[in-house]
Design an enzyme around this catalytic site. Structure first.
Site, mmCIF file in Angstrom:
data_model
loop_
_atom_site.group_PDB
_atom_site.id
_atom_site.type_symbol
_atom_site.label_atom_id
_atom_site.label_comp_id
_atom_site.label_asym_id
_atom_site.label_seq_id
_atom_site.Cartn_x
_atom_site.Cartn_y
_atom_site.Cartn_z
ATOM 1 N N GLU A 262 -16.026 3.831 26.804
ATOM 2 C CA GLU A 262 -18.146 3.899 26.621
ATOM 3 C C GLU A 262 -18.676 4.806 27.497
ATOM 4 O OE1 GLU A 262 -18.798 2.618 23.506
ATOM 5 O OE2 GLU A 262 -17.419 1.096 23.466
ATOM 6 N N HIS A 265 -17.584 8.424 25.623
ATOM 7 C CA HIS A 265 -18.655 8.198 24.862
ATOM 8 C C HIS A 265 -19.934 8.898 25.284
ATOM 9 C CE1 HIS A 265 -16.217 7.506 21.188
ATOM 10 N NE2 HIS A 265 -16.124 5.542 21.722
HETATM 11 CO CO CO Z 1 -14.803 4.280 21.285
#
Ligand code: CO
Length: 501
Positions: A262, A265
């Site tokens: 994450e 991202h």
């Molecule tokens: Co992903």
């Protein structure tokens, strides 16, 4: 003076305000909202979605975009923004209100049916409404249009420019190379990983996760981490990008690689150009490119020996009881265990692509009409036997495991594999251009890698399409060889398999 372009920017920023407000409500729903809040929250989100939709198909915006499309005074970036918005405008316009209402209704019924079917391990409860949903999805392909394969229209929604013809080439290579490679690993001496499943206290895990995010240069002044049932990243602007994680006290892997994934991202979203808020040039290119960022950090960096040379001592300090007897070498091998398994979300970085290939093959057939929903479970089980030599004991652990189809998200799965393949390709290039990258990783220095990603990928937003960006960075289009080279080099050190076929 107001120009057409500045009016266009204002309109897009307003639409973005609504959409990011929806994102905030959704984030709250997953993180803090009490159970009783669900009903009104659903209404609030649907009202905002309606407003955003009206604004994005507004007649005035349409004529403005038509004028701007032929405006030769615009800069290259402005032209790209207009072109992208013009395209989106006309896609939105293709849907009739009746179709959107029917689709949303069916999705909501389908999600409920899937949930019940999974809980009761009974595919028959899901089949009729899934069949209806697929009929609507086929109609959607016709509404959106395509040149060769109807599934191309589905792919286009998540990965603009991706086509069945290209994905077939990639997955043929997965079949030809990765399937036998994993078989070879299965025959080698296996490594142990028991120590990863001892008791790891929650708060200590949390602190270690925060440390990893800080080390990656995730900006906590422009984001925060919380706990949720399923980890995710969401953005309200490049200056407020939130991540969530999940902690399993009996499986250390979930929190660590969830955080790094994450975090990857989030670094992409934090790296988009805040000055262009609301415009395509401040949006991520595609799901595949987004996933390339999370997987580059999670796997190419976060599952490498160099990265753990820097961090394993700290992890041992955090959990001395559990890890003091475990050498770095054992730890490294344990976090890179390869083993065919039934559940996609917990698969290793190699067999993961078999899960995707199976879903991709099935989706194409469902959309083209050559596979009936009622044959889905047996077809699924047959494929798991074929590619991974696994018997699927129940539909709950088989065809009912993923939420995607119940949401009508056909064409989404392949972006996960594209993400890994792009990641391997970008990382190879970064290694070539940052001479001592490996040494930096060994010292926990992640700044220049982030800078490289910012310069080569993040700053551009949607200025390039995925394939254009890949060619610009690597000089070639997406190529499975990069991924395969990466895994071959890595896993021959982890498993001492026999090299003769
Ligand atoms: Co992903």
């Amino acid at each position: 003076m107001q120009t057409d372009y500045s009016i266009y920017c204002e309109k897009l920023k307003k639409i973005a305000d609504i959409q990011y407000s929806m994102a905030l409500l959704s984030w709250d729903q997953e993180v803090y909202m009490p159970a009783k809040g669900a009903e009104f929250r659903a209404g609030q989100l649907s009202t905002l979605a309606g407003i955003a939709h009206e604004m994005s198909v507004d007649q005035e915006l349409g004529s403005l975009l038509d004028r701007l499309l032929v405006d030769t005074s615009l800069s290259e970036k402005e032209k790209r923004n207009v072109k992208e918005s013009h395209k989106n405008y006309h896609i939105q316009k293709k849907y009739s209100t009746d179709f959107v209402v029917a689709l949303n209704k069916t999705i909501s019924a389908s999600y409920q049916a899937w949930h019940k079917a999974r809980t009761e391990n009974n595919f028959a409860l899901f089949a009729p409404v899934l069949e209806k949903l697929i009929e609507l999805k086929k109609q959607e392909c016709e509404i959106l249009g395509y040149e060769k394969h109807p599934y191309d229209a589905m792919l286009e929604q998540y990965e603009p420019g991706a086509r069945v013809a290209d994905l077939d080439v990639l997955f043929d290579q997965v079949k030809a190379k990765l399937v036998p490679f994993v078989k070879k690993i299965a025959m080698a001496k296996q490594n142990d990983s028991d120590f990863l499943f001892k008791h790891f206290e929650k708060n200590t895990q949390w602190d270690f996760g925060i440390f990893l995010l800080q080390q990656m240069q995730y900006d906590f002044e422009a984001g925060r981490q919380d706990i949720s049932a399923h980890p995710f990243t969401t953005s309200f602007s490049p200056s407020d990008v939130r991540v969530t994680t999940r902690i399993n006290e009996y499986d250390l892997r979930e929190m660590i690689w969830g955080c790094i994934h994450e975090g990857g991202h989030a670094l992409y979203e934090q790296g988009l150009d805040a000055a262009d808020y609301g415009l395509p040039s401040a949006e991520a290119i595609s799901l595949g490119i987004h996933e390339s960022q999370s997987r580059l950090w999670e796997n190419n960096v976060g599952r490498s020996l160099s990265y753990w040379k820097a961090n394993y001592g700290k992890l041992q300090q955090a959990f001395p009881e559990q890890l003091k007897e475990v050498s770095l070498d054992r730890f490294y091998k344990a976090i890179n265990l390869v083993e065919p398994s039934l559940i996609r979300t917990s698969a290793d970085e190699l067999t993961y692509h078999f899960h995707i290939m199976i879903r991709y093959e099935i989706e194409k057939e469902l959309i083209s009409g050559s596979l009936s929903v009622y044959d889905l479970p047996s077809y699924w089980n047959h494929k798991y036997k074929d590619y991974m030599n696994l018997d699927v004991p129940s539909d709950e652990q088989g065809v009912l495991q993923d939420i995607h189809w119940s949401h009508g998200s056909f064409g989404y799965f392949p972006t996960y594999s594209l993400g890994s393949f792009y990641a391997a390709q970008f990382f190879a290039k970064a290694k070539e251009q940052i001479k001592d990258l490996d040494l930096q990783l060994q010292m926990g220095e992640l700044k220049s890698l982030l800078l490289w990603l910012r310069e080569n990928i993040h700053q551009y937003g949607k200025f390039y399409q995925a394939s254009e960006l890949c060619e610009k960075i690597c000089g070639t289009k997406i190529d499975f060889e990069y991924f395969f080279n990466y895994v071959e080099n890595k896993y021959k050190q982890i498993y001492e398999y026999a090299d003769n076929e």
